[in-house]
Design a protein around this motif. Structure first.
Motif, PDB file in Angstrom:
ATOM      1  N   GLN A  95       0.874  -1.465   0.041  1.00 44.88           N
ATOM      2  CA  GLN A  95      -0.061  -0.321  -0.086  1.00 44.88           C
ATOM      3  C   GLN A  95       0.842   1.336  -0.134  1.00 44.88           C
ATOM      4  OE1 GLN A  95      -2.751  -0.139   3.579  1.00 44.88           O
ATOM      5  NE2 GLN A  95      -3.619  -1.735   2.578  1.00 44.88           N
ATOM      6  N   ALA A  96       2.008   1.218   0.561  1.00 45.65           N
ATOM      7  CA  ALA A  96       2.725   1.911   1.105  1.00 45.65           C
ATOM      8  C   ALA A  96       3.264   2.911  -0.536  1.00 45.65           C
ATOM      9  CB  ALA A  96       3.798   2.179   1.705  1.00 45.65           C
ATOM     10  N   ILE A  97       4.136   1.218  -0.938  1.00 41.17           N
ATOM     11  CA  ILE A  97       4.557   1.962  -2.305  1.00 41.17           C
ATOM     12  C   ILE A  97       3.551   2.410  -3.601  1.00 41.17           C
ATOM     13  CG2 ILE A  97       5.556   0.668  -4.439  1.00 41.17           C
ATOM     14  CD1 ILE A  97       7.441   1.330  -1.968  1.00 41.17           C
ATOM     15  N   GLU A  98       2.769   1.944  -3.251  1.00 43.98           N
ATOM     16  CA  GLU A  98       0.902   2.388  -4.306  1.00 43.98           C
ATOM     17  C   GLU A  98       0.817   3.707  -4.644  1.00 43.98           C
ATOM     18  OE1 GLU A  98      -2.434  -0.040  -3.507  1.00 43.98           O
ATOM     19  OE2 GLU A  98      -1.607  -1.937  -4.712  1.00 43.98           O
ATOM     20  N   ILE A 106       4.929  -7.491  -7.465  1.00 42.39           N
ATOM     21  CA  ILE A 106       3.908  -7.134  -6.358  1.00 42.39           C
ATOM     22  C   ILE A 106       2.861  -5.672  -6.244  1.00 42.39           C
ATOM     23  CG2 ILE A 106       2.901  -6.781  -4.209  1.00 42.39           C
ATOM     24  CD1 ILE A 106       4.452  -9.705  -5.365  1.00 42.39           C
ATOM     25  N   SER A 107       4.112  -4.459  -6.539  1.00 41.44           N
ATOM     26  CA  SER A 107       3.247  -3.117  -7.142  1.00 41.44           C
ATOM     27  C   SER A 107       4.346  -2.440  -7.660  1.00 41.44           C
ATOM     28  CB  SER A 107       2.895  -2.311  -5.289  1.00 41.44           C
ATOM     29  OG  SER A 107       2.671  -1.248  -5.375  1.00 41.44           O
ATOM     30  N   ALA A 108       3.463  -2.205  -9.092  1.00 43.89           N
ATOM     31  CA  ALA A 108       4.216  -1.199  -9.884  1.00 43.89           C
ATOM     32  C   ALA A 108       3.750   0.471 -10.110  1.00 43.89           C
ATOM     33  CB  ALA A 108       4.784  -1.932 -11.219  1.00 43.89           C
ATOM     34  N   PRO A 109       4.132   1.333 -10.694  1.00 41.25           N
ATOM     35  CA  PRO A 109       3.448   2.682 -11.369  1.00 41.25           C
ATOM     36  C   PRO A 109       2.469   1.988 -12.317  1.00 41.25           C
ATOM     37  CG  PRO A 109       5.822   2.863 -11.920  1.00 41.25           C
ATOM     38  CD  PRO A 109       5.754   1.315 -11.149  1.00 41.25           C
ATOM     39  N   ASN A 110       1.071   3.114 -12.168  1.00 36.85           N
ATOM     40  CA  ASN A 110       0.706   2.601 -13.608  1.00 36.85           C
ATOM     41  C   ASN A 110       1.182   3.752 -14.667  1.00 36.85           C
ATOM     42  OD1 ASN A 110      -1.159   3.325 -15.107  1.00 36.85           O
ATOM     43  ND2 ASN A 110      -3.248   2.554 -13.596  1.00 36.85           N
TER      44      ASN A 110
END
Length: 311
Positions: free
Chosen positions: A117-120, A154-158
């Motif tokens: 969530q923090a990376i998002e 797991i998390s990446a920029p849109n």
């Protein structure tokens, strides 16, 4: 009805330290090797060139410091062979600040939900040029096969959302056109050219798009110019120890392969070998012709690279 097809079963190896006992001396050293850094680059969809391992950053050291080919954006890679924690989240932000990095990669054994969530959140609040990635590293095998590494994002920029946000804020009226051009080109390449469709790198509201050439000696670039009314395909390389030196040795032979003139652009440390075509980027009715030319020219240059890269 039974079939004669026999398939193996993927088995996950949970103990990362059975392969890399030490984070700094084993895993980071392994990841910094060209083959393994390319595996990470392919997962992320960017081209990575190593600058240094254990790069000093004030009182700390960055596991891997690198840069994105073509753009020159600085990359920091922080490794953690354990579950993600607050300490490493703070480190990646500190390192990014110290090095003015624009691509931040955090590799962990298991990502906790609060860190995802923090990376998002960081990706939502930063501009188009800043990218945060959270990945898990896994080990897999089939039967008695060798253990194989696998990176999972797991998390990446849109990228599309960030690019559109950048367009909305820009005073340049051509930003939206450039973004749309590369969006449509990506669709064309996916449908008509398997290599370019698979190997094209991330696009944005800019003048160029990178294509992975599958060699450390050089890279492929596709570019547009609204002002000069042209499109261009290029081999991008350093002047020393790369494809440019090979090109200079076989210049006449390589040039004879093309039905149009190749021209060279040189900077202090790099050079590009180019072919260009007259094209009005604002004429959308001509885009399909332009897309075909870009794909075809890219493949011509790729064949040259494959033929001469081992010379």
């Amino acid at each position: 009805m039974a079939t004669d097809i026999s398939l193996g079963k993927l088995v996950k190896c949970d103990d990362l330290r059975s392969v890399w006992k030490n984070e700094a001396y084993d895993f980071t050293v392994w990841l910094a090797e060209e083959e393994n850094l390319n595996l990470l680059a392919e997962t992320l969809g960017i081209e990575i060139e190593l600058i240094n391992r254990e790069e000093p950053a004030r009182a700390f050291s960055i596991d891997i410091f690198a840069e994105e080919v073509n753009s020159g954006r600085k990359i920091i890679i922080e490794n953690q062979l354990e579950n993600s924690n607050h300490d490493h989240l703070g480190k990646i932000i500190t390192y990014a600040s110290a090095k003015q990095a624009e691509i931040i990669v955090w590799i962990v054994k298991k990502a906790r939900d609060e860190h995802r969530q923090a990376i998002e959140w960081l990706n939502e609040k930063t501009d188009e040029n800043i990218e945060f990635y959270l990945l898990e590293i896994e080990l897999w095998k089939i039967g008695n096969s060798a253990i194989a590494p696998k990176f999972s994002i797991i998390s990446a920029p849109n990228g599309w959302m960030k690019a559109n946000k950048s367009v909305e804020k820009s005073s340049d009226p051509n930003q939206a056109l450039k973004l749309e051009y590369w969006e449509k080109f990506a669709e064309y390449a996916d449908e008509h050219n398997e290599y370019v469709g698979h190997h094209k790198m991330k696009y944005g509201a800019r003048n160029w798009l990178g294509v992975n050439a599958e060699t450390a000696k050089c890279h492929l670039n596709l570019a547009i110019s609204i002002q000069k009314e042209r499109i261009r395909a290029s081999i991008y390389c350093g002047k020393k120890g790369g494809f440019f030196e090979i090109y200079k040795l076989y210049e006449k032979e390589i040039n004879s392969i093309f039905d149009q003139k190749l021209y060279i652009s040189q900077g202090k440390k790099d050079a590009t070998i180019n072919i260009a075509e007259k094209a009005d980027i604002t004429d959308k009715s001509d885009w399909e012709r332009q897309f075909k030319w870009l794909c075809d020219s890219c493949m011509k240059l790729k064949k040259i690279i494959d033929k001469y890269k081992s010379k």
